[in-house]
Design a protein around this motif. Structure first.
Motif, mmCIF file in Angstrom:
data_model
loop_
_atom_site.group_PDB
_atom_site.id
_atom_site.type_symbol
_atom_site.label_atom_id
_atom_site.label_comp_id
_atom_site.label_asym_id
_atom_site.label_seq_id
_atom_site.Cartn_x
_atom_site.Cartn_y
_atom_site.Cartn_z
ATOM 1 N N VAL A 47 73.666 -12.400 124.545
ATOM 2 C CA VAL A 47 73.548 -13.716 125.160
ATOM 3 C C VAL A 47 73.503 -14.732 124.028
ATOM 4 O O VAL A 47 72.497 -14.866 123.323
ATOM 5 C CB VAL A 47 72.282 -13.827 126.039
ATOM 6 C CG1 VAL A 47 72.204 -15.212 126.667
ATOM 7 C CG2 VAL A 47 72.270 -12.732 127.090
ATOM 8 N N GLY A 48 74.626 -15.440 123.838
ATOM 9 C CA GLY A 48 74.711 -16.372 122.727
ATOM 10 C C GLY A 48 74.661 -15.638 121.408
ATOM 11 O O GLY A 48 75.473 -14.758 121.139
ATOM 12 N N GLU A 49 73.676 -15.951 120.583
ATOM 13 C CA GLU A 49 73.507 -15.287 119.290
ATOM 14 C C GLU A 49 72.418 -14.222 119.320
ATOM 15 O O GLU A 49 72.023 -13.712 118.267
ATOM 16 C CB GLU A 49 73.172 -16.332 118.219
ATOM 17 C CG GLU A 49 74.270 -17.372 118.007
ATOM 18 C CD GLU A 49 73.905 -18.377 116.928
ATOM 19 O OE1 GLU A 49 72.763 -18.286 116.426
ATOM 20 O OE2 GLU A 49 74.752 -19.223 116.600
ATOM 21 N N TYR A 50 71.949 -13.891 120.500
ATOM 22 C CA TYR A 50 70.832 -12.951 120.618
ATOM 23 C C TYR A 50 71.259 -11.681 121.349
ATOM 24 O O TYR A 50 72.154 -11.696 122.200
ATOM 25 C CB TYR A 50 69.651 -13.598 121.345
ATOM 26 C CG TYR A 50 69.094 -14.801 120.616
ATOM 27 C CD1 TYR A 50 68.128 -14.641 119.627
ATOM 28 C CD2 TYR A 50 69.546 -16.084 120.927
ATOM 29 C CE1 TYR A 50 67.621 -15.748 118.954
ATOM 30 C CE2 TYR A 50 69.044 -17.189 120.253
ATOM 31 C CZ TYR A 50 68.077 -17.016 119.268
ATOM 32 O OH TYR A 50 67.584 -18.106 118.595
ATOM 33 N N ILE A 51 70.583 -10.573 121.002
ATOM 34 C CA ILE A 51 70.802 -9.291 121.679
ATOM 35 C C ILE A 51 69.599 -9.020 122.570
ATOM 36 O O ILE A 51 68.450 -9.032 122.094
ATOM 37 C CB ILE A 51 70.982 -8.142 120.667
ATOM 38 C CG1 ILE A 51 72.268 -8.328 119.866
ATOM 39 C CG2 ILE A 51 71.018 -6.798 121.392
ATOM 40 C CD1 ILE A 51 72.514 -7.230 118.849
ATOM 41 N N HIS A 52 69.849 -8.793 123.832
ATOM 42 C CA HIS A 52 68.786 -8.461 124.777
ATOM 43 C C HIS A 52 68.913 -6.983 125.148
ATOM 44 O O HIS A 52 69.936 -6.558 125.693
ATOM 45 C CB HIS A 52 68.898 -9.330 126.035
ATOM 46 C CG HIS A 52 68.575 -10.766 125.789
ATOM 47 N ND1 HIS A 52 67.348 -11.324 126.091
ATOM 48 C CD2 HIS A 52 69.310 -11.769 125.239
ATOM 49 C CE1 HIS A 52 67.345 -12.601 125.757
ATOM 50 N NE2 HIS A 52 68.528 -12.901 125.241
ATOM 51 N N PHE A 53 67.876 -6.208 124.823
ATOM 52 C CA PHE A 53 67.915 -4.767 125.069
ATOM 53 C C PHE A 53 67.401 -4.439 126.466
ATOM 54 O O PHE A 53 66.456 -5.064 126.954
ATOM 55 C CB PHE A 53 67.079 -4.022 124.020
ATOM 56 C CG PHE A 53 67.685 -4.033 122.654
ATOM 57 C CD1 PHE A 53 68.665 -3.106 122.315
ATOM 58 C CD2 PHE A 53 67.291 -4.960 121.705
ATOM 59 C CE1 PHE A 53 69.233 -3.097 121.050
ATOM 60 C CE2 PHE A 53 67.855 -4.966 120.439
ATOM 61 C CZ PHE A 53 68.830 -4.037 120.106
ATOM 62 N N VAL A 54 68.031 -3.436 127.064
ATOM 63 C CA VAL A 54 67.616 -2.936 128.372
ATOM 64 C C VAL A 54 66.567 -1.849 128.150
ATOM 65 O O VAL A 54 66.754 -0.972 127.299
ATOM 66 C CB VAL A 54 68.818 -2.360 129.146
ATOM 67 C CG1 VAL A 54 68.372 -1.752 130.467
ATOM 68 C CG2 VAL A 54 69.861 -3.447 129.373
ATOM 69 N N PRO A 55 65.460 -1.862 128.859
ATOM 70 C CA PRO A 55 64.446 -0.809 128.682
ATOM 71 C C PRO A 55 65.042 0.589 128.864
ATOM 72 O O PRO A 55 65.908 0.803 129.717
ATOM 73 C CB PRO A 55 63.415 -1.121 129.769
ATOM 74 C CG PRO A 55 63.563 -2.591 130.013
ATOM 75 C CD PRO A 55 65.024 -2.877 129.843
ATOM 76 N N LEU A 56 64.574 1.526 128.043
ATOM 77 C CA LEU A 56 65.089 2.891 128.097
ATOM 78 C C LEU A 56 64.891 3.497 129.474
ATOM 79 O O LEU A 56 65.781 4.207 129.986
ATOM 80 C CB LEU A 56 64.390 3.751 127.037
ATOM 81 C CG LEU A 56 64.794 5.222 126.996
ATOM 82 C CD1 LEU A 56 66.273 5.383 126.658
ATOM 83 C CD2 LEU A 56 63.934 5.991 125.989
ATOM 84 N N ALA A 57 63.752 3.255 130.097
ATOM 85 C CA ALA A 57 63.473 3.832 131.409
ATOM 86 C C ALA A 57 64.512 3.406 132.436
ATOM 87 O O ALA A 57 64.903 4.201 133.304
ATOM 88 C CB ALA A 57 62.072 3.421 131.872
ATOM 89 N N ASP A 58 65.008 2.169 132.337
ATOM 90 C CA ASP A 58 66.021 1.700 133.280
ATOM 91 C C ASP A 58 67.333 2.454 133.089
ATOM 92 O O ASP A 58 68.007 2.809 134.069
ATOM 93 C CB ASP A 58 66.260 0.196 133.096
ATOM 94 C CG ASP A 58 65.053 -0.630 133.516
ATOM 95 O OD1 ASP A 58 64.097 -0.044 134.079
ATOM 96 O OD2 ASP A 58 65.062 -1.852 133.280
ATOM 97 N N SER A 59 67.704 2.696 131.829
ATOM 98 C CA SER A 59 68.946 3.428 131.562
ATOM 99 C C SER A 59 68.848 4.874 132.034
ATOM 100 O O SER A 59 69.787 5.420 132.617
ATOM 101 C CB SER A 59 69.266 3.385 130.060
ATOM 102 O OG SER A 59 69.520 2.063 129.631
ATOM 103 N N LEU A 60 67.702 5.491 131.779
ATOM 104 C CA LEU A 60 67.524 6.884 132.200
ATOM 105 C C LEU A 60 67.494 6.980 133.720
ATOM 106 O O LEU A 60 68.011 7.945 134.302
ATOM 107 C CB LEU A 60 66.243 7.460 131.600
ATOM 108 C CG LEU A 60 66.199 7.556 130.065
ATOM 109 C CD1 LEU A 60 64.894 8.198 129.609
ATOM 110 C CD2 LEU A 60 67.390 8.337 129.526
#
Length: 290
Positions: free
Chosen positions: A124-137
């Motif tokens: 998002v723009g110049e920033y990286i927003h990480f998705v929580p691991l639990a959501d991916s799993l």
């Protein structure tokens, strides 16, 4: 020419002398471990000659009584194709690393890389927003636990890790088989990736180095408990990799321009590798004593 098993011997039998004799005679061969036995493989057309030679010289020819022409004593190095044929799992991991390196442009293609990182992310723009691991799993993306080991940042990163995986992976595959190598690779990747995430938090990381330290520790401890030529590392390799680990931990490597180092992955990989080497070495030692 297809290879056949010419000898099947208990692990307690010392085959090193006879193997040295075959090397002096420039006889193509390989030794594997199967079902608690060591198996000697040679081309089919010379199998009877090798079997007869073993009956005469089971301990080899330590006093070099046999008159072997000097040209025959020069050991012919197996071609790259021959080495790959006996190290299919090792080659597969390296091919996957090359493919991932190509599609991710060695870390520059973030849109592709985000499918293989430990944590999914959005830019998002110049920033990286990480998705929580639990959501991916929860979404079934379990591959993220191991796939960071295939990601590399730069050609030097990929080349160095690939070289060491080729050196160490082949040793384990030749002695313990392809399935065990794949299993150890996945285990070391899982442990080192999670350790790096636990200690560094949401960041981008990748590479085979955590797996490499796992393979190193496995060979190191296994060789101490159950010596075998396959796990006898070249002189200085162990010292060099341990010294490199200490330099990375000191922060000196990052200071001179190598970027951030995944120290947690390295240390955890080494520890879990030593643990599997301990279990495997004790198991093989117990089989020898039985």
């Amino acid at each position: 020419m297809s290879a056949v098993a010419v000898l099947r011997l208990p692990l307690a039998v010392d085959l090193s002398g006879f193997v040295k004799l075959l090397q002096r005679m420039q006889v193509p061969h390989r030794v594997s471990e199967e079902s608690g036995e060591q198996v000697l493989w040679v081309p089919q057309n010379i199998s009877e000659d090798v079997r007869a030679l073993y009956e005469r010289f089971p301990a080899g020819d330590p006093d070099q009584q046999l008159d072997i022409p000097e040209a025959a004593q020069t050991r012919k190095r197996p071609s790259f194709i021959e080495q790959v044929r006996h190290a299919k799992a090792t080659g597969l991991v390296l091919i996957l690393s090359l493919i991932v390196g190509a599609v991710t442009l060695l870390g520059d293609n973030l849109d592709t890389m985000r499918w293989l990182t430990f944590l999914d992310f959005r830019i998002v723009g110049e920033y990286i927003h990480f998705v929580p691991l639990a959501d991916s799993l929860a979404a079934g993306q379990w591959w993220r636990l191991v796939t960071p080991m295939l990601i590399h940042f730069g050609i030097l990163h990929l080349a160095m890790n690939g070289m060491w995986y080729w050196e160490l992976g082949r040793r384990i595959e030749s002695r313990q088989g392809s399935i065990n190598l794949v299993g150890l690779t996945l285990l070391f990747g899982l442990v080192s990736n999670y350790a790096q995430y636990y200690f560094s938090g949401p960041t981008l990381f990748g590479g085979l180095s955590g797996v490499l330290y796992g393979l190193l520790g496995h060979c190191w401890i296994f060789q101490i408990l159950a010596p075998n030529a396959a796990y006898r590392l070249p002189r200085g390799v162990l010292v060099m990799m341990l010294v490199w680990l200490l330099l990375c931990l000191s922060g000196l490597v990052s200071m001179i321009g190598f970027g951030e180092i995944a120290n947690a992955a390295h240390v955890s990989g080494l520890l879990i590798g030593c643990f599997t080497g301990l279990l495997g070495g004790l198991y093989n030692r117990r089989k020898l004593a039985a």
